[in-house]
Design a protein around this motif. Structure first.
Motif, PDB file in Angstrom:
ATOM      1  N   ARG A  26       0.804  -1.440   0.055  1.00 37.85           N
ATOM      2  CA  ARG A  26       0.352  -0.093   0.008  1.00 37.85           C
ATOM      3  C   ARG A  26       0.460   1.002  -0.066  1.00 37.85           C
ATOM      4  O   ARG A  26       0.306   2.019  -0.917  1.00 37.85           O
ATOM      5  N   GLU A  36      -2.553 -10.773  -3.164  1.00 37.02           N
ATOM      6  CA  GLU A  36      -3.651  -9.928  -3.981  1.00 37.02           C
ATOM      7  C   GLU A  36      -2.417  -9.406  -5.197  1.00 37.02           C
ATOM      8  O   GLU A  36      -2.824  -9.557  -6.538  1.00 37.02           O
ATOM      9  N   LEU A  62     -12.165 -11.605  -4.948  1.00 31.21           N
ATOM     10  CA  LEU A  62     -13.190 -10.557  -3.897  1.00 31.21           C
ATOM     11  C   LEU A  62     -12.164 -10.255  -2.973  1.00 31.21           C
ATOM     12  O   LEU A  62     -12.334  -9.065  -1.841  1.00 31.21           O
ATOM     13  N   GLY A  63     -11.232 -10.862  -2.334  1.00 32.07           N
ATOM     14  CA  GLY A  63     -10.300 -11.401  -1.371  1.00 32.07           C
ATOM     15  C   GLY A  63      -9.917 -12.527  -0.638  1.00 32.07           C
ATOM     16  O   GLY A  63     -10.855 -12.957  -0.231  1.00 32.07           O
ATOM     17  N   GLY A  64      -9.287 -12.394   0.444  1.00 28.26           N
ATOM     18  CA  GLY A  64      -8.946 -13.109   1.370  1.00 28.26           C
ATOM     19  C   GLY A  64      -8.515 -12.700   2.716  1.00 28.26           C
ATOM     20  O   GLY A  64      -8.590 -11.485   3.331  1.00 28.26           O
ATOM     21  N   PHE A  65      -9.325 -13.641   4.281  1.00 31.79           N
ATOM     22  CA  PHE A  65     -10.206 -13.043   5.330  1.00 31.79           C
ATOM     23  C   PHE A  65      -8.915 -14.280   5.805  1.00 31.79           C
ATOM     24  O   PHE A  65      -8.917 -15.635   5.925  1.00 31.79           O
ATOM     25  N   VAL A  66      -8.479 -13.625   7.624  1.00 33.62           N
ATOM     26  CA  VAL A  66      -8.037 -15.209   7.807  1.00 33.62           C
ATOM     27  C   VAL A  66      -8.941 -15.854   9.096  1.00 33.62           C
ATOM     28  O   VAL A  66      -9.636 -15.142   9.753  1.00 33.62           O
ATOM     29  N   ARG A 126     -21.735 -17.049   6.408  1.00 40.21           N
ATOM     30  CA  ARG A 126     -22.856 -17.509   6.443  1.00 40.21           C
ATOM     31  C   ARG A 126     -22.774 -18.788   6.227  1.00 40.21           C
ATOM     32  O   ARG A 126     -22.989 -20.025   5.519  1.00 40.21           O
ATOM     33  N   MET A 165     -10.629  -6.126   1.136  1.00 36.17           N
ATOM     34  CA  MET A 165     -11.599  -7.278   0.992  1.00 36.17           C
ATOM     35  C   MET A 165     -12.882  -5.372   0.556  1.00 36.17           C
ATOM     36  O   MET A 165     -13.601  -5.441   0.606  1.00 36.17           O
ATOM     37  N   LYS A 166     -13.388  -6.687  -1.476  1.00 37.11           N
ATOM     38  CA  LYS A 166     -14.624  -5.595  -1.605  1.00 37.11           C
ATOM     39  C   LYS A 166     -15.861  -6.386  -1.127  1.00 37.11           C
ATOM     40  O   LYS A 166     -16.628  -7.126  -0.266  1.00 37.11           O
ATOM     41  N   LEU A 213     -18.462  -6.480  -1.949  1.00 33.63           N
ATOM     42  CA  LEU A 213     -19.860  -7.607  -1.732  1.00 33.63           C
ATOM     43  C   LEU A 213     -19.396  -8.765  -0.897  1.00 33.63           C
ATOM     44  O   LEU A 213     -20.107  -9.416  -0.301  1.00 33.63           O
ATOM     45  N   THR A 214     -17.784  -9.045  -0.191  1.00 34.50           N
ATOM     46  CA  THR A 214     -18.174  -9.964   1.095  1.00 34.50           C
ATOM     47  C   THR A 214     -18.758 -10.203   2.272  1.00 34.50           C
ATOM     48  O   THR A 214     -19.489 -10.978   2.555  1.00 34.50           O
ATOM     49  N   ASN A 246     -21.759  -9.882   1.824  1.00 35.87           N
ATOM     50  CA  ASN A 246     -22.876 -10.179   2.127  1.00 35.87           C
ATOM     51  C   ASN A 246     -22.811 -11.771   2.165  1.00 35.87           C
ATOM     52  O   ASN A 246     -24.007 -12.302   2.796  1.00 35.87           O
ATOM     53  N   LEU A 257     -18.546  -4.264  -6.606  1.00 34.74           N
ATOM     54  CA  LEU A 257     -16.976  -5.406  -6.715  1.00 34.74           C
ATOM     55  C   LEU A 257     -15.982  -4.400  -7.229  1.00 34.74           C
ATOM     56  O   LEU A 257     -14.740  -5.144  -7.610  1.00 34.74           O
ATOM     57  N   ARG A 315     -10.168  -1.553   3.233  1.00 42.20           N
ATOM     58  CA  ARG A 315      -8.471  -1.738   3.257  1.00 42.20           C
ATOM     59  C   ARG A 315      -8.283  -1.164   4.519  1.00 42.20           C
ATOM     60  O   ARG A 315      -7.509  -2.308   4.908  1.00 42.20           O
ATOM     61  N   GLY A 371      -7.014  -4.143   3.320  1.00 41.61           N
ATOM     62  CA  GLY A 371      -7.840  -5.250   3.483  1.00 41.61           C
ATOM     63  C   GLY A 371      -7.876  -6.139   3.859  1.00 41.61           C
ATOM     64  O   GLY A 371      -8.919  -7.148   2.857  1.00 41.61           O
ATOM     65  N   ILE A 372      -7.243  -6.867   4.923  1.00 43.25           N
ATOM     66  CA  ILE A 372      -7.694  -8.527   5.460  1.00 43.25           C
ATOM     67  C   ILE A 372      -8.224  -8.131   6.621  1.00 43.25           C
ATOM     68  O   ILE A 372      -7.811  -8.069   7.520  1.00 43.25           O
ATOM     69  N   ALA A 373      -9.515  -9.030   6.705  1.00 40.69           N
ATOM     70  CA  ALA A 373     -10.454  -8.781   7.509  1.00 40.69           C
ATOM     71  C   ALA A 373      -9.923 -10.559   8.801  1.00 40.69           C
ATOM     72  O   ALA A 373      -9.437 -11.615   8.066  1.00 40.69           O
TER      73      ALA A 373
END
Ligand SMILES: [Zn+2]
Lengths: 476, 127
Positions: A245, A255, A268-272, A281, B1-2, B4-5, B7, B93, B98, B116-118
């Motif tokens: 960044r 990414e 869409l992204g990644g999460f931990v 859900r 993370m975009k 839409l996630t 949702n 999208l 961030r 950007g990462i949760a």
């Protein structure tokens, strides 16, 4: 139905039919396999049109191309007779066309003189157009199938080229040229193949709960899917090096991988997160009301932990009030490390199936890799779930163990057997240890211990960065 | 993370998940980023029936983004693409979080978003 010849590659044999069927399914094409042999790269299929042939094979990983079949036979006399019998109506269209005519000898070879003689034996086709080795308008090919070290081919085919395959993607996504990988990244060919078998395609939504450095999501996005992933090890998603960044050099992360291939729009992204405590859900389990699933596909290579064992969130021992209070007070500190506990791989397989059953749309697919020791008893057992139907089992054999790709289809609720659903519920309710109840789990567990031993042996001498997670150190 | 996630994300705490107020998670102190991209019509059409419209409207309001229409567009409203489709694509999208946090409406637990990462790993006392 017209007949087409698929020129397969002679490797990952047990995946080839599964891939062909998946490609037919994802292209909405009706396909019949007319001739297929495990020991041959030549497969004859029935398809409605050239267009269908192109749609299917243009994204295939385990083939080189597809041809309209003009004739076939045990020797050249039989081949010529077959062509004269089956395809004269097709010759006319190519009398003046610039063309190319080549020979493909599988496990055999021909001298240039022999090659020329073979091509000339087809002069009755009366192709008078100019011969072009490059950019010909139409290409014909003769295929010779030899047994190992045999002097003469055992079977011959001749066909008109329709479409090349998608196999070049294997080179494009080669791990050697990828920005950011780990020692456990699956090679590009198998990742792409998995994406094909799971029916990744434009418009679809795919998820990998053990994404690592993103190999599977990238493969799915290559085929057009929008993808998302998670991993219990945040470092694998965040990557290494400075902050991208802030424009620092040397940042390597998932990414960045998507960016390398121009696929960032599809990520869409990644999460931990940990699959046993997923934030996704979870909809009503199947068998009642309407399926609330939202994933078109899940593909994964679950961690099986060689050195330290598989871990999930939680503490080894139940926390006392005092310890709970400590966790409560400290959890917002940047140095806080959430505790993890060992978990059985077999339980994880069950969790994955349950997760898939409650997040996949009807007809959605789960493609999951699973290691096994090579033992006849274990060979046949496959984990099951009443809402999931097994579609294909592909095996990648190694010396003493093998890796299998299991693919399931989420049944629509009307297809689910209420009896089996009831049985599963009962198992959970009675609280009997799953290992004791289910033959699969028992057998697999025995084999799995053997497998872990084998892997440890092979791993000696080099560092195996196994998927068993070390503690999250960077942040909470 | 975009966006839409959001949702698809609820609170990760098992006892919380069953409560309706654990979905959606509420973004707070969110630093947003927009990266423009071509409208992916095939995906929009496919995902439209899977959107939790009421909750998405709530999230856009909380983020101070342009209000979504009261009811979800029908598939035929997406056009090739229509303004509705472009707006929806921009929101779901092209816009991403961030930095910031996602907060559970039921238990109040905060999940941090960094670069950007949760992070949904639960502390020991909440597993
Ligand atoms: Zn909560």
């Amino acid at each position: 139905m017209r007949e087409y010849l698929v020129r397969l590659v002679q490797m990952h044999e047990s995946f080839r039919k599964a891939e062909l069927q998946a490609l037919a399914d994802v292209s909405g094409v009706e396909m019949h396999i007319i001739k297929y042999e495990e020991d041959s790269p030549f497969c004859v299929i029935g398809l409605p049109s050239d267009k269908a042939a192109h749609a299917m094979i243009s994204r295939s990983i385990l083939s080189q191309g597809i041809y309209e079949l003009w004739g076939h036979g045990r020797n050249y006399n039989a081949l010529h007779a077959s062509i004269k019998n089956l395809s004269p109506s097709k010759w006319n269209a190519y009398h003046e066309t610039p063309f190319r005519f080549t020979l493909d000898s599988f496990r055999g070879s021909r001298t240039p003189t022999e090659q020329r003689d073979i091509v000339e034996s087809f002069s009755y086709l009366e192709f008078a157009g100019p011969i072009r080795m490059k950019e010909a308008d139409v290409s014909f090919r003769v295929f010779e199938d030899y047994d190992h070290e045999a002097p003469e081919p055992k079977y011959l085919y001749m066909g008109r080229f329709i479409s090349g395959s998608g196999r070049h993607a294997k080179t494009m996504y080669d791990l050697k040229k990828r920005h950011y990988i780990s020692t456990t990244s699956m090679d590009a060919e198998l990742a792409l193949l998995t994406a094909n078998i799971a029916l990744a395609a434009p418009g679809k939504f795919f998820f990998d709960p053990f994404m690592g450095t993103g190999g599977f999501p990238i493969a799915c996005s290559h085929f057009g899917a929008i993808t998302c992933g998670s991993d219990i090890d945040g470092r694998s998603i965040r990557g290494t090096g400075g902050s991208a960044r802030k424009g620092q050099m040397g940042k390597k992360d998932v990414e960045g991988n998507f960016r390398q291939y121009g696929l960032e729009e599809r990520y869409l992204g990644g999460f931990v997160s940990d699959l046993t405590n997923t934030p996704l859900r979870i909809t009503t389990p199947c068998g009642n009301e309407q399926n609330g699933g939202y994933l078109d596909g899940i593909i994964c290579d679950p961690p099986y932990g060689i050195r330290e064992g598989l871990k999930v969130l939680g503490s080894r021992e139940k926390l006392g009030d005092k310890e709970r209070a400590t966790h409560h007070d400290r959890c917002k500190e940047p140095t806080y490390i959430p505790p993890k506990r060992p978990y059985s791989f077999i339980a994880m397989l069950d969790d994955i199936l349950a997760f898939a059953a409650s997040t996949l749309v009807d007809g959605g697919r789960l493609s999951m890799w699973m290691p096994t020791a090579n033992d006849e008893d274990i060979e046949l057992v496959i984990p099951t779930h009443p809402c999931l139907e097994i579609v294909s089992v592909c095996v990648q054999p190694f010396n003493k163990w093998s890796r299998r790709l299991l693919t399931y289809r989420r049944l629509s609720d009307s297809e689910v057997s209420q009896d089996s659903l009831h049985m599963t519920k009962k198992e959970y309710e009675t609280g009997i240890k799953a290992d004791e109840l289910n033959g699969f789990r028992r057998k697999y567990f025995e084999g799995f211990k053997e497998f872990q031993k084998l892997r440890l042996e092979t791993a000696t001498g080099r560092r195996v960065s196994d998927e068993s997670t070390e503690l999250e150190k960077t942040s909470n | 993370m975009k966006l839409l996630t959001l949702n698809f994300l609820t609170c990760a705490i098992k006892t919380c998940k069953t409560s309706p107020s654990s979905f959606p998670l509420h973004p707070q102190d969110a630093e947003l980023e927009i990266v423009e991209s071509d409208v992916n019509m095939a995906f929009l059409r496919n995902i439209l029936p899977r959107l939790m419209w009421e909750e998405l409207r709530g999230i856009t309001r909380e983020l101070g983004l342009p209000e979504l229409p009261e009811t979800a567009p029908a598939a035929e409203d997406l056009g090739e693409p229509s303004q509705v489709a472009k707006d929806l694509h921009r929101l779901l999208l092209e816009t991403s979080i961030r930095e910031g946090k996602l907060v559970c409406g039921n238990c109040g637990h905060e999940y941090a978003v960094k670069e950007g990462i949760a992070n949904f790993l639960l502390p020991g006392h909440l597993v």
